[in-house]
Design a protein around this motif. Structure first.
Motif, mmCIF file in Angstrom:
data_model
loop_
_atom_site.group_PDB
_atom_site.id
_atom_site.type_symbol
_atom_site.label_atom_id
_atom_site.label_comp_id
_atom_site.label_asym_id
_atom_site.label_seq_id
_atom_site.Cartn_x
_atom_site.Cartn_y
_atom_site.Cartn_z
ATOM 1 N N PRO A 73 0.801 -1.230 0.000
ATOM 2 C CA PRO A 73 0.000 0.000 0.000
ATOM 3 C C PRO A 73 0.833 1.281 0.000
ATOM 4 N N ILE A 74 1.998 1.242 0.638
ATOM 5 C CA ILE A 74 2.857 2.433 0.654
ATOM 6 C C ILE A 74 3.358 2.750 -0.753
ATOM 7 N N ILE A 75 3.870 1.725 -1.440
ATOM 8 C CA ILE A 75 4.420 1.929 -2.789
ATOM 9 C C ILE A 75 3.319 2.333 -3.771
ATOM 10 N N THR A 76 2.206 1.597 -3.741
ATOM 11 C CA THR A 76 1.137 1.873 -4.712
ATOM 12 C C THR A 76 0.463 3.217 -4.455
ATOM 13 N N PHE A 77 0.428 3.660 -3.214
ATOM 14 C CA PHE A 77 -0.189 4.949 -2.889
ATOM 15 C C PHE A 77 0.484 6.086 -3.650
ATOM 16 N N PHE A 78 1.813 6.088 -3.670
ATOM 17 C CA PHE A 78 2.534 7.177 -4.326
ATOM 18 C C PHE A 78 2.419 7.106 -5.849
ATOM 19 N N ILE A 79 2.188 5.909 -6.380
ATOM 20 C CA ILE A 79 1.925 5.778 -7.819
ATOM 21 C C ILE A 79 0.541 6.340 -8.135
ATOM 22 N N LEU A 80 -0.436 5.951 -7.337
ATOM 23 C CA LEU A 80 -1.824 6.345 -7.573
ATOM 24 C C LEU A 80 -2.057 7.832 -7.328
ATOM 25 N N LYS A 81 -1.321 8.409 -6.382
ATOM 26 C CA LYS A 81 -1.525 9.812 -5.998
ATOM 27 C C LYS A 81 -1.212 10.779 -7.142
ATOM 28 N N LYS A 82 -0.440 10.317 -8.119
ATOM 29 C CA LYS A 82 -0.093 11.169 -9.254
ATOM 30 C C LYS A 82 -1.290 11.425 -10.173
ATOM 31 N N LYS A 83 -2.256 10.512 -10.146
ATOM 32 C CA LYS A 83 -3.405 10.621 -11.053
ATOM 33 C C LYS A 83 -4.744 10.778 -10.337
ATOM 34 N N LEU A 84 -4.795 10.343 -9.078
ATOM 35 C CA LEU A 84 -6.070 10.329 -8.361
ATOM 36 C C LEU A 84 -5.999 11.181 -7.101
ATOM 37 N N SER A 85 -7.149 11.435 -6.508
ATOM 38 C CA SER A 85 -7.192 12.173 -5.249
ATOM 39 C C SER A 85 -6.559 11.339 -4.142
ATOM 40 N N VAL A 86 -6.181 12.003 -3.062
ATOM 41 C CA VAL A 86 -5.548 11.308 -1.938
ATOM 42 C C VAL A 86 -6.474 10.244 -1.361
ATOM 43 N N SER A 87 -7.768 10.571 -1.242
ATOM 44 C CA SER A 87 -8.724 9.611 -0.683
ATOM 45 C C SER A 87 -8.826 8.353 -1.536
ATOM 46 N N ASN A 88 -8.965 8.535 -2.849
ATOM 47 C CA ASN A 88 -9.076 7.382 -3.743
ATOM 48 C C ASN A 88 -7.762 6.609 -3.824
ATOM 49 N N ALA A 89 -6.640 7.330 -3.831
ATOM 50 C CA ALA A 89 -5.337 6.662 -3.867
ATOM 51 C C ALA A 89 -5.134 5.803 -2.628
ATOM 52 N N GLY A 90 -5.512 6.328 -1.462
ATOM 53 C CA GLY A 90 -5.352 5.580 -0.216
ATOM 54 C C GLY A 90 -6.261 4.365 -0.147
ATOM 55 N N ALA A 91 -7.496 4.532 -0.624
ATOM 56 C CA ALA A 91 -8.446 3.414 -0.601
ATOM 57 C C ALA A 91 -7.999 2.294 -1.538
ATOM 58 N N ILE A 92 -7.548 2.664 -2.740
ATOM 59 C CA ILE A 92 -7.078 1.655 -3.694
ATOM 60 C C ILE A 92 -5.819 0.979 -3.180
ATOM 61 N N ALA A 93 -4.910 1.774 -2.598
ATOM 62 C CA ALA A 93 -3.668 1.216 -2.042
ATOM 63 C C ALA A 93 -3.980 0.204 -0.940
ATOM 64 N N ALA A 94 -4.958 0.534 -0.096
ATOM 65 C CA ALA A 94 -5.358 -0.390 0.978
ATOM 66 C C ALA A 94 -5.928 -1.678 0.392
ATOM 67 N N ALA A 95 -6.742 -1.548 -0.668
ATOM 68 C CA ALA A 95 -7.346 -2.723 -1.304
ATOM 69 C C ALA A 95 -6.284 -3.646 -1.879
ATOM 70 N N TYR A 96 -5.248 -3.068 -2.500
ATOM 71 C CA TYR A 96 -4.216 -3.890 -3.126
ATOM 72 C C TYR A 96 -3.157 -4.361 -2.141
#
Length: 322
Positions: free
Chosen positions: A81-104
């Motif tokens: 979740p830590i690694i994927t959060f910073f990838i996702l945060k570049k394109k998505l909001s912090v809330s969505n990036a954190g939720a997706i990171a937690a899911a993965y």
């Protein structure tokens, strides 16, 4: 990759029932599994996995390998979740990036169940403590996701009334986590004679219920897939590529912790899977602004089918090659 291995997996009845569910939606059929029946089957599968895992754990000789596998699993649930959060945060909001990171970072019990079926086709066994590893990997990823959202959110995107302690409690008292951990303990405590009394229920019916459950999952995926694809290519590519990369990397790394092929495969599958039950339930409480229309279809309609079709043969090939 061994082509026969891929073909065998694609011919697996459980997988074919999953595909049938998707086809039924595309044909606009009225085929459906009643909600109450679907919930019962979900509970049954978790119960059977936990109980059988507890029985196997009771017959396993305690060793440092068990500790190493648990540490490896927990580390995976924190790192991903830590690694994927910073990838996702570049394109998505912090809330969505954190939720997706937690899911993965969390795990899918249904993918774990399908992995058991895959191993049985190959006549490969795994140890009972892997059930405990799976159950323990649910909560850390949820906690990390919530913490990351709170650290990087410029606005109050989280529910301030929810303390971190309540999130942790919710993670461990989530029905799926509680049932599988409780079943694991009960299976561990039950004697061989007592376990034999319910063996027809925990063993003989398992594959049939799994097939029906995957049929239901196929129907659900078919309904969610169309709407999800409207969100753009980034999340779709992420849901395909990142789990495969995670599975391959951790398939290799698992060799440093255990030499059991079945255990290594399960660790790879857990690293590659994504939660669409426990995480959405937790995020609904902790981060109500996170959009479930993004992270649930990513995990269920994209990552899950990718893992059970091409992912598992790839992870096994990597393990055999490393």
């Amino acid at each position: 990759m061994n082509l026969d291995l891929l073909i065998d997996n694609l011919k697996n009845p459980a997988l074919l029932f999953f595909i049938l569910g998707i086809i039924a939606v595309r044909l606009k059929s009225d085929l459906a599994i009643p909600e109450n029946s679907s919930k019962f089957i979900s509970l049954y599968l978790l119960f059977a996995i936990g109980f059988k895992g507890g029985q196997e754990l009771a017959h396993s000789e305690f060793s440092m390998e068990i500790i190493y596998c648990i540490i490896f699993g927990l580390s995976t649930a924190v790192l991903i979740p830590i690694i994927t959060f910073f990838i996702l945060k570049k394109k998505l909001s912090v809330s969505n990036a954190g939720a997706i990171a937690a899911a993965y970072g969390s795990v899918s019990a249904v993918t774990f169940v399908t992995a058991i079926s895959f191993l049985e086709l190959q006549d490969i066994t795994f140890n009972g403590h892997m059930v405990a590893v799976m159950a323990l990997m649910e909560a850390p990823a949820i906690i990390v996701g919530v913490v990351l959202i709170r650290m990087f959110s410029s606005k109050k995107e989280t529910d301030a009334s929810q303390s971190l302690g309540s999130i942790i409690k919710h993670s461990f008292t989530n029905g799926s986590v509680l049932l599988i951990l409780g079943s694991l303990v009960i299976g561990f405590l039950a004697s061989d004679e007592q376990a034999l009394g319910i063996k027809p229920f925990t063993n003989d019916l398992f594959k049939g219920f799994l097939a029906i459950f995957l049929l239901d999952m196929g129907i659900v995926c078919g309904k969610k897939l169309k709407d999800f694809l409207k969100n753009g290519a980034f999340t779709t590519v992420f849901a395909i590529v990142v789990p495969l990369i995670n599975g391959i990397i951790f398939a290799c790394l698992s060799g440093f912790f255990t030499q059991n092929i079945g255990d290594r495969f399960m660790l790879a599958v857990l690293a590659a899977s994504a939660s669409y039950i426990a995480v959405p339930a937790a995020m609904k409480i902790a981060v109500p602004k996170a959009n479930p229309g993004i992270f649930i279809p990513m995990a269920l309609a994209i990552t899950f089918p990718v893992n059970i079709t091409i992912g598992m043969p790839i992870y096994m090939f990597v393990i055999m090659s490393c």
